[in-house]
Design a protein around this motif. Sequence first.
Motif, PDB file in Angstrom:
ATOM      1  N   GLU A  56       0.819  -1.212   0.000  1.00  0.00           N
ATOM      2  CA  GLU A  56       0.000   0.000   0.000  1.00  0.00           C
ATOM      3  C   GLU A  56       0.858   1.270   0.000  1.00  0.00           C
ATOM      4  OE1 GLU A  56      -2.523  -0.247   3.432  1.00  0.00           O
ATOM      5  OE2 GLU A  56      -4.048  -1.357   2.340  1.00  0.00           O
ATOM      6  N   SER A  57       2.146   1.114  -0.219  1.00  0.00           N
ATOM      7  CA  SER A  57       3.062   2.238  -0.067  1.00  0.00           C
ATOM      8  C   SER A  57       3.867   2.481  -1.333  1.00  0.00           C
ATOM      9  CB  SER A  57       4.011   1.990   1.108  1.00  0.00           C
ATOM     10  OG  SER A  57       3.284   1.768   2.297  1.00  0.00           O
ATOM     11  N   GLN A  58       4.357   3.702  -1.426  1.00  0.00           N
ATOM     12  CA  GLN A  58       5.175   4.126  -2.559  1.00  0.00           C
ATOM     13  C   GLN A  58       6.625   4.235  -2.105  1.00  0.00           C
ATOM     14  OE1 GLN A  58       4.076   4.729  -5.687  1.00  0.00           O
ATOM     15  NE2 GLN A  58       6.086   5.295  -6.454  1.00  0.00           N
ATOM     16  N   PRO A  59       7.539   3.493  -2.746  1.00  0.00           N
ATOM     17  CA  PRO A  59       8.957   3.644  -2.380  1.00  0.00           C
ATOM     18  C   PRO A  59       9.437   5.056  -2.708  1.00  0.00           C
ATOM     19  CG  PRO A  59       8.590   1.669  -3.702  1.00  0.00           C
ATOM     20  CD  PRO A  59       7.342   2.477  -3.794  1.00  0.00           C
ATOM     21  N   MET A  60      10.086   5.688  -1.757  1.00  0.00           N
ATOM     22  CA  MET A  60      10.594   7.044  -1.939  1.00  0.00           C
ATOM     23  C   MET A  60      12.074   7.053  -1.576  1.00  0.00           C
ATOM     24  SD  MET A  60       7.742   8.630  -2.757  1.00  0.00           S
ATOM     25  CE  MET A  60       8.055  10.374  -2.539  1.00  0.00           C
ATOM     26  N   ALA A  61      12.751   8.110  -1.997  1.00  0.00           N
ATOM     27  CA  ALA A  61      14.166   8.255  -1.647  1.00  0.00           C
ATOM     28  C   ALA A  61      14.456   9.705  -1.334  1.00  0.00           C
ATOM     29  CB  ALA A  61      15.056   7.773  -2.780  1.00  0.00           C
ATOM     30  N   PHE A  71      18.976   7.696   1.255  1.00  0.00           N
ATOM     31  CA  PHE A  71      18.127   7.029   2.211  1.00  0.00           C
ATOM     32  C   PHE A  71      16.780   6.720   1.586  1.00  0.00           C
ATOM     33  CE2 PHE A  71      17.314   5.763   6.409  1.00  0.00           C
ATOM     34  CZ  PHE A  71      16.033   6.147   6.771  1.00  0.00           C
ATOM     35  N   LYS A  72      16.282   5.512   1.746  1.00  0.00           N
ATOM     36  CA  LYS A  72      14.989   5.127   1.181  1.00  0.00           C
ATOM     37  C   LYS A  72      13.973   4.887   2.286  1.00  0.00           C
ATOM     38  CE  LYS A  72      16.932   3.042  -2.991  1.00  0.00           C
ATOM     39  NZ  LYS A  72      17.035   1.820  -3.818  1.00  0.00           N
ATOM     40  N   TYR A  73      12.711   5.150   1.948  1.00  0.00           N
ATOM     41  CA  TYR A  73      11.632   4.949   2.915  1.00  0.00           C
ATOM     42  C   TYR A  73      10.341   4.708   2.149  1.00  0.00           C
ATOM     43  CZ  TYR A  73      10.565   9.819   1.804  1.00  0.00           C
ATOM     44  OH  TYR A  73      10.262  10.986   1.142  1.00  0.00           O
ATOM     45  N   LEU A  74       9.274   4.392   2.859  1.00  0.00           N
ATOM     46  CA  LEU A  74       7.974   4.153   2.240  1.00  0.00           C
ATOM     47  C   LEU A  74       6.990   5.255   2.617  1.00  0.00           C
ATOM     48  CD1 LEU A  74       7.455   0.309   2.813  1.00  0.00           C
ATOM     49  CD2 LEU A  74       8.220   1.444   0.733  1.00  0.00           C
ATOM     50  N   ARG A  75       6.216   5.712   1.630  1.00  0.00           N
ATOM     51  CA  ARG A  75       5.137   6.670   1.860  1.00  0.00           C
ATOM     52  C   ARG A  75       3.815   5.930   1.702  1.00  0.00           C
ATOM     53  NH1 ARG A  75       4.406  10.863  -2.752  1.00  0.00           N
ATOM     54  NH2 ARG A  75       3.183   9.135  -3.614  1.00  0.00           N
ATOM     55  N   TRP A  76       2.974   6.007   2.714  1.00  0.00           N
ATOM     56  CA  TRP A  76       1.702   5.276   2.694  1.00  0.00           C
ATOM     57  C   TRP A  76       0.704   6.041   1.824  1.00  0.00           C
ATOM     58  CZ3 TRP A  76      -1.793   3.943   7.493  1.00  0.00           C
ATOM     59  CH2 TRP A  76      -2.550   2.806   7.200  1.00  0.00           C
ATOM     60  N   ASP A  77       0.353   5.480   0.671  1.00  0.00           N
ATOM     61  CA  ASP A  77      -0.496   6.171  -0.291  1.00  0.00           C
ATOM     62  C   ASP A  77      -1.921   6.368   0.197  1.00  0.00           C
ATOM     63  OD1 ASP A  77       1.523   6.610  -2.036  1.00  0.00           O
ATOM     64  OD2 ASP A  77       1.082   4.919  -3.357  1.00  0.00           O
ATOM     65  N   ARG A  78      -2.327   5.585   1.175  1.00  0.00           N
ATOM     66  CA  ARG A  78      -3.680   5.740   1.710  1.00  0.00           C
ATOM     67  C   ARG A  78      -3.896   7.153   2.267  1.00  0.00           C
ATOM     68  NH1 ARG A  78      -6.241   1.216   5.661  1.00  0.00           N
ATOM     69  NH2 ARG A  78      -5.751   0.000   3.788  1.00  0.00           N
ATOM     70  N   PHE A  79      -2.818   7.792   2.714  1.00  0.00           N
ATOM     71  CA  PHE A  79      -2.921   9.130   3.311  1.00  0.00           C
ATOM     72  C   PHE A  79      -2.497  10.254   2.373  1.00  0.00           C
ATOM     73  CE2 PHE A  79      -2.863   7.017   7.566  1.00  0.00           C
ATOM     74  CZ  PHE A  79      -4.015   7.623   8.051  1.00  0.00           C
ATOM     75  N   LEU A  80      -2.124   9.907   1.133  1.00  0.00           N
ATOM     76  CA  LEU A  80      -1.574  10.917   0.225  1.00  0.00           C
ATOM     77  C   LEU A  80      -2.532  12.085   0.003  1.00  0.00           C
ATOM     78  CD1 LEU A  80       0.653  11.850  -1.712  1.00  0.00           C
ATOM     79  CD2 LEU A  80      -0.468  10.520  -3.509  1.00  0.00           C
ATOM     80  N   LYS A  81      -3.770  11.794  -0.366  1.00  0.00           N
ATOM     81  CA  LYS A  81      -4.735  12.860  -0.670  1.00  0.00           C
ATOM     82  C   LYS A  81      -5.084  13.662   0.577  1.00  0.00           C
ATOM     83  CE  LYS A  81      -9.070  13.698  -3.122  1.00  0.00           C
ATOM     84  NZ  LYS A  81     -10.207  13.084  -3.844  1.00  0.00           N
ATOM     85  N   PHE A  82      -5.197  12.978   1.711  1.00  0.00           N
ATOM     86  CA  PHE A  82      -5.522  13.654   2.968  1.00  0.00           C
ATOM     87  C   PHE A  82      -4.425  14.643   3.357  1.00  0.00           C
ATOM     88  CE2 PHE A  82      -4.718  13.534   7.623  1.00  0.00           C
ATOM     89  CZ  PHE A  82      -5.825  14.263   8.040  1.00  0.00           C
ATOM     90  N   ILE A  83      -3.172  14.230   3.189  1.00  0.00           N
ATOM     91  CA  ILE A  83      -2.052  15.070   3.624  1.00  0.00           C
ATOM     92  C   ILE A  83      -1.674  16.102   2.567  1.00  0.00           C
ATOM     93  CG2 ILE A  83       0.407  15.047   4.217  1.00  0.00           C
ATOM     94  CD1 ILE A  83      -0.104  12.358   5.634  1.00  0.00           C
TER      95      ILE A  83
END
Length: 368
Positions: A56-61, A71-83
């Motif tokens: 459910e997440s987008q790999p980001m760097a 450094f890499k991390y995950l962004r949870w796309d479920r909250f993308l529009k809300f945030i």
Amino acid sequence: MFAEIELIKRTTSLMSKNIKNWALENSPIYKKEKEYFSKEDLENKNIWYVENMREESQPMATSGSTTGNKFKYLRWDRFLKFIEGDNHYDLILEEFKIKKPKVADFSQNAFIKEKSIQKIQTDNFMQHHGFHMEAEVFYVSRTKEYFENQNKFFDEILDFFEENPVDVFLTSGPTINSIVHHLKRRGKFKKITNLLSNTCEYLIKSDAKFLKDNNVIENCCDHMKCWDGGAGFFTCQHGTYHLMDNLSFCKEIDTKLICTDYFSFPSPFVSYWNGDYCKINNNYNRCLCGRAFRPFLFLQNRPFSIKGKCISEFQEKIKKSGINGIKQMKCGVSKIEVVCKWELNKKEKETIISIMSDFEIGFIVEGI
């Protein structure tokens, strides 16, 4: 109607504890008792990702860090529009009463294309300045002329937007500084936008004041939302900096900006320093816009650039080498643009290239 300050305090405390407990359970690195964490604490851990949230997440760097390593991390796309929508880009449009906007996107990482200004169809929410409104987007690209003839390039950009002003001009601090330079060179001032929207890089306050005083812009919003553990903030129509305490809680330790992000469940950022510097007063005041705010001064966005190298250290080495003609450095995805006050000689350019040997370097003459 805005929340009472005591309710805000209770809520931010609850949200901070919630993500901290999640991090303790799912990312054992947080079991260490520390006042704050940096990427050095996190980057080499195989347990950084919460595995069951990967789909459910987008790999980001992030290109820079407190350690000088990518450094890499995950962004949870479920909250993308809300945030990024409800609590950032769309919120800004609503704050400045902009509907169905025309947006100019002159972001720092614009690709080099044949035409400097193109009207485009895009699904990118940043270029639409949010999710709620479909914008008419004008994309400003760096052409070869950008590197070969700065005056001609910026004349074309300014001429176009003086004749075709937009509702929102989305760009970054270094580009705004260049726009101010070329406006002064031209000696004429016409409105190009209702709202100057600055993000990603530090905004020089005198640049924004100059543009507003000369009626080039009507309003300016300085804003940022860092998914990799940095602050979320925006300036309201009264010019007050509002930390987004409903998304994350930031505090200051020795001018370091320490952030606990409530919604970074796939890759928790708790009591984390990503390299930004600030001043924060923890006492809430009430802004003229009605919101409660803690006085916040952004001192410097992380002084680390692409490939984890520290640009401020490069600048110091160049200065010590006796080269004094550098005005600023613009950091793209894979290239550093060295903006000069005058044309550097061959030896000076070779010295700079050797100091920043990990990067592709472009030299631009902008003048004093």
